[in-house]
Write an enzyme that holds these catalytic residues in place. Structure first.
Site, PDB file in Angstrom:
ATOM      1  N   CYS A  12      46.132  45.027  40.201  1.00  0.00           N
ATOM      2  CA  CYS A  12      46.900  44.737  41.423  1.00  0.00           C
ATOM      3  C   CYS A  12      48.391  44.666  41.120  1.00  0.00           C
ATOM      4  CB  CYS A  12      46.416  43.429  42.046  1.00  0.00           C
ATOM      5  SG  CYS A  12      47.304  42.985  43.553  1.00  0.00           S
ATOM      6  N   CYS A  61      50.264  41.938  43.033  1.00  0.00           N
ATOM      7  CA  CYS A  61      50.036  40.594  42.468  1.00  0.00           C
ATOM      8  C   CYS A  61      50.848  40.384  41.193  1.00  0.00           C
ATOM      9  CB  CYS A  61      48.557  40.395  42.121  1.00  0.00           C
ATOM     10  SG  CYS A  61      47.400  40.919  43.389  1.00  0.00           S
ATOM     11  N   ASP A  62      50.879  41.389  40.328  1.00  0.00           N
ATOM     12  CA  ASP A  62      51.358  41.170  38.965  1.00  0.00           C
ATOM     13  C   ASP A  62      52.588  41.975  38.551  1.00  0.00           C
ATOM     14  OD1 ASP A  62      49.218  39.397  38.573  1.00  0.00           O
ATOM     15  OD2 ASP A  62      47.871  41.029  38.039  1.00  0.00           O
TER      16      ASP A  62
END
Length: 315
Positions: free
Chosen positions: A139, A142-143
């Protein structure tokens, strides 16, 4: 089936990520006495995520597993019954709906909330699993932030891969994009955006031979499928964007889904084609797939279930 092995509940929640736990919190507060089965991966995908910095209310960030423990504790404190077990078979032919847990225990439920999530597809490399959370991620949204100003690689050729490569290109110095064939599957407009982004370097006809690094990602070895040569590229982050698989197989004969298995809900609600069956989180959301959106839809599912049961005179 032996009656000692069956049980009747008002609201059954299947799955325990942010969607399932939030549904349990709302359902318990509404006195619906929800029973939640955690499934094969208690806490969902967040249990394999290390740092979560984009969920509101955690100003210093939080480890994914710790966050899911907080969710579970809150649901339990509100009165939800959290159990370990996997839904292995359902019969939604007649109400109350029937769900079998671990092939043996039968639960009959007035309302069912499906929050079984989706699993990221992986390449199947040992190094990919070993370094998952230590530079390997499925992701970018997300990261990606953790790799600001660094070099990263992404594997994939569809719209999601293109979108994530473009997202990473705004944060990272260089994005090395590994594409298996001599063309991408992404829509024309997404392909054009990728090709026109100067810090995205595409490796055509290539695959990931190995992710290198002992305790964290340090490089990727890319193999050219045409001439069998390999090239080692130093990177800090490796993103897998080859798709997700919704965990919806056991519901297939009963619930309407799209061609890839995502449960279809009536827009603006969590209602499925069956009254009293609701779906929340990543099992019905292929667009956002974030903890906060999953939690929001879990809240919606509990409210939809409450209204449904109330109208039926069951709560």
């Amino acid at each position: 089936m032996d009656n000692a092995q069956s049980e009747k509940v008002h609201v059954l929640i299947i799955g325990s990520g942010p969607a399932g736990y939030t549904a349990a919190i709302y359902a318990a507060r509404a006195n619906m006495k929800p029973v939640l089965y955690q499934g094969i991966q208690p806490g969902g995908q967040l249990t394999i995520t290390t740092e979560v910095e984009n969920y509101p209310g955690y100003p210093n960030g939080v480890q994914g597993p710790d966050m899911m423990i907080d969710f579970e504790k809150q649901a339990t404190r509100m009165g939800a019954e959290i159990r370990y077990g996997i839904a292995t078979k359902v019969d939604f032919g007649l109400q109350p709906y029937k769900v079998w847990i671990d092939d043996e225990k039968l639960i009959e439920a007035d309302a069912v909330i499906i929050s079984t999530g989706a699993s990221a597809k992986w390449l199947g490399l040992e190094s990919e699993q070993r370094l998952n959370g230590y530079g390997v991620s499925a992701c970018a949204v997300c990261d990606g932030f953790f790799f600001k100003g660094k070099e990263v690689a992404i594997v994939g050729a569809g719209d999601t891969a293109a979108e994530e490569a473009l997202y990473l290109s705004k944060l990272c110095t260089t994005v090395h994009m590994i594409v298996r064939r001599d063309q991408m599957r992404a829509s024309k407009i997404m392909q054009e955006r990728v090709l026109n982004t100067t810090n995205i370097k595409i490796y055509w006809n290539s695959e990931t031979d190995e992710i290198l690094g002992d305790k964290k990602v340090e490089a990727v070895r890319i193999k050219n499928r045409i001439n069998n040569t390999t090239e080692t590229v130093p990177i800090h982050g490796f993103f897998v964007a080859i798709g997700h698989q919704p965990n919806s197989d056991i519901f297939k004969p009963w619930i309407h889904m799209d061609e890839t298995g995502y449960i279809q809900t009536i827009p603006g609600t969590t209602k499925t084609n069956l009254e009293g069956v609701f779906a929340a989180g990543d099992v019905q959301d292929k667009n956002y797939r974030q903890a906060v959106t999953a939690a929001g839809s879990g809240c919606m599912a509990a409210l939809d279930a409450e209204r449904y049961l109330s109208a039926k005179g069951l709560v």
